[in-house]
Structure formats: C-alpha cells, structure tokens
Design an enzyme around this catalytic site. Sequence first.
Site, PDB file in Angstrom:
ATOM      1  NE  ARG A  80       9.303  -2.039  11.888  1.00 48.71           N
ATOM      2  CZ  ARG A  80       8.500  -2.988  11.381  1.00 48.71           C
ATOM      3  NH1 ARG A  80       8.857  -4.159  10.794  1.00 48.71           N
ATOM      4  NH2 ARG A  80       7.275  -2.779  11.117  1.00 48.71           N
ATOM      5  CG  HIS A  85      11.142  -3.062   7.166  1.00 46.99           C
ATOM      6  ND1 HIS A  85      11.922  -3.708   7.993  1.00 46.99           N
ATOM      7  CD2 HIS A  85      11.535  -3.290   5.837  1.00 46.99           C
ATOM      8  CE1 HIS A  85      12.858  -4.245   7.092  1.00 46.99           C
ATOM      9  NE2 HIS A  85      12.606  -3.825   5.928  1.00 46.99           N
ATOM     10  CE1 TYR A 142       3.950  -4.986  10.509  1.00 46.92           C
ATOM     11  CE2 TYR A 142       3.654  -4.147   8.112  1.00 46.92           C
ATOM     12  CZ  TYR A 142       4.648  -4.121   9.591  1.00 46.92           C
ATOM     13  OH  TYR A 142       5.761  -3.344   9.534  1.00 46.92           O
TER      14      TYR A 142
END
Length: 410
Positions: A303, A307, A316
């Site tokens: 990805r 998100h 993160y």
Amino acid sequence: MSSPEQWTHPDPGEGPAAQAAQPSREQVIAGLRATTEGGAELTQLLTPEGERVGSPRFDRYVEDIDAEALRGLYRDMVLVRRADRECNAMQRQGQLGIWVPLLGQEAAQIGSGRALKPQDMAFPSYREHGVAFTRGVDFRELLGIFRCTDHSGWDFRAHGFHPYTIVIGNQVLNAAGYAMGQRFEGKVGNTDTDGRPAENDEATIVYFGDGATSQGDVHEGFVWAAVYDAPLVFFCQNNQWAISEPTERQSRLPLYQRARGYGFPGIRVDGNDVLACLAVTRWALEECRHGNGPVLIEAFTYRMDAHTTTDDPTRYRLSDELEAWKLKDPIERVRAHLARNGFAEGSFFEQIQAEADEFAAQLRDFCFNMPEPPPERVFSQVYAEPSPELDAQREEYLAYLDGFATAGER
C-alpha cells in the site's frame, strides 16, 4: 527450537514445531524477510525490471497476452491510478467525505479482474476500484459512495460486481453463500458434448486485505467454502499493513499457507506483477469452475498511500520502506517491458497519459456538479417488495422535514 525455514514454510515432517510462544530472533528475521521479499514461493512472470520470466505451471494461462493485450493492461493500470489520485485530491478539497486509495495495488486488481468471465461474480471490500473498472462499472458511480450520497449506483447483477462492503471481512461470508448457491444450482463441474469443461460454468472471487484475515467472518467463509466445495477464489491483497499493524503482527505464517488448514490450495503471487496476477487468477478460477473447490490467492503487494484519507502512515512506517517498494512499481515494470521489447513507442505512453488526464478531468467535473439526492431516496430500493412499515416511516420523515420549512415561514 525450529529453524527459520520451519517458521516460514512449516511443511509436515520438516523438523520440530516451535517450542515457545514467542519466536526466536532468527525466526523473526526469517518471517520479516518472507514478508518484505515475498519468499521463495512467490509466483512471478514479470520482474521489477520488466524482464519476462518463464513459469512451466502458469505460462499457458497467459499465452493469449500478446503485445496489444499487454498494452491494454498497461492502459488499465494508468487510467485507474490517475483516477485514484484525482479522487484523493478531491477528498482533500472537500468534494468527497473520504477516499480509500489503491496506489500500488493496480496490478493485483487489474490482473485478477481481467481474469474473470462475464458470468462470474466479484465481491469487493472498499478498495477494489480497479476491479470495478474491469467489470465495466462507470468510475463515476463509485463517487457517490465516498461523497456519502449513495451506496452503489450500478446494477451488480449486470456487471458481476457486488456493492462495496465497509464492514471488514463481511463480504467473504456473502461470497461464500453466493458460491455455495452456484454449486447447488449445478453451475460448476459441467462438460460440453465433446467432454471439455463447459464454457458457461461460473465462479466467484472475493477480495479482502491482510488485516481481514484476522476477522472471524473470513475464517467462517473458509470453512463453509471448503465443506461445500464452493467455486470461490479468496483473493487476499496483502499490502503489508492493516492500517497501522504490519502483517507479521497478525500471522506467524505467510498468509497463503493458512489455506492448508482448511483443506484447499493456497498460492502466493507477486501482487505488483499484472501478468502473474492474471495467470494465477485464471488458474484459480478454472479450478473452481471444474468443481475442485475453493482456492486462496495471496497477492503480495504494498500500500503506497495511506489506508484511507483519514490515516497518516508516516506515524507508523519508515520512508525507507516506501522508497524500496517504489522500485517494484507495478506500472513501471510493464512500461519497461513494453519499451525494452519494442512493443510500444514513446507516443503510445504520451497518448495513454493524455487519456488518463482527460479521464480524471471528467471525474472532477462530474463530482463537482453531482446533484444532492432528495431525502426520500434513502427509503428507495430497501426491499424488493413494497413495505407498509417503510412507507409509513418515509411519510413521517418527510413530514418532519416539512416542519422546518413551515417554521421558517413564520
């Protein structure tokens, strides 16, 4: 203590099982390497450098993909990426309530989507914009979902593409039930008069992410599909991150190996390789149509964006990881292959980019001028048959809204 190989490839009889609840340092490293590199079991037909590699098992499934067809796959990915980037921008400008990017996952979606036949059914989650494109869904019809004015504007039966599912993993149960129905109605495992597999047999594919594999609905779908030999392809887009949780926090094993526990085959494919995704999905769908039961495909991808537009991935994950995956870009490897082999000139790439920009401009114009639906629309198409209770609720709600207008006149 088990070896790193046992940790990532625990075939029966290959050494003792792990003795501790926590893996050793060597096991962790082996697991991370399998996660970041795909491991030895990764099926690949097109390298990140655009070189074609042979596969005795899967080459026959892409024999029809000549230069023209490959240019078509390239066009699909470029248009879908450009539309995705435009929608992402429109959300930032307040035109969409939220957007779920697919950046980096174009090959997994276009490859698998183009493997489907018209009679097949696809069950998406909420990120399968590329699959929708391959099923003939007008990209503009996706915008209502993210503008919060519609659930889905397309005829899912006509397109063989179910409405988006927001609840994580729920579409897997829906797909399992649909595929079981295909089995019960005798739409799989048939043969023509010449003894060859019937061309009109059906199969179902369901899409979900690596994070969804931790949901109970997914495991229940595995169980039901396996027990009833449902013609269902479980297509897991492992993009490495379930929002902020990496894959290694969810499973000790590569995800495709979970299929073994339910009694059906699992395979890991390079999710950034559109040719491999097409070939492996064609194989899996063929298995289902022949009546051999379900198949799990783990499309190993990444990805490249957040998100959703409410997420901040810089909190993160490291930028080094992102930069490394840019070298595996699904579109650039096809572009390199086309250019290196003389299958496309510079004018072709310019033409596709211009078409993509026009496609994005049309989306923008549609979104900015999208009419607000009337309030009574929320009550339409709730049930197949008229419902007195729903009619009463609609009239009560419209009367409530009229009360505001009346109050404003006083």
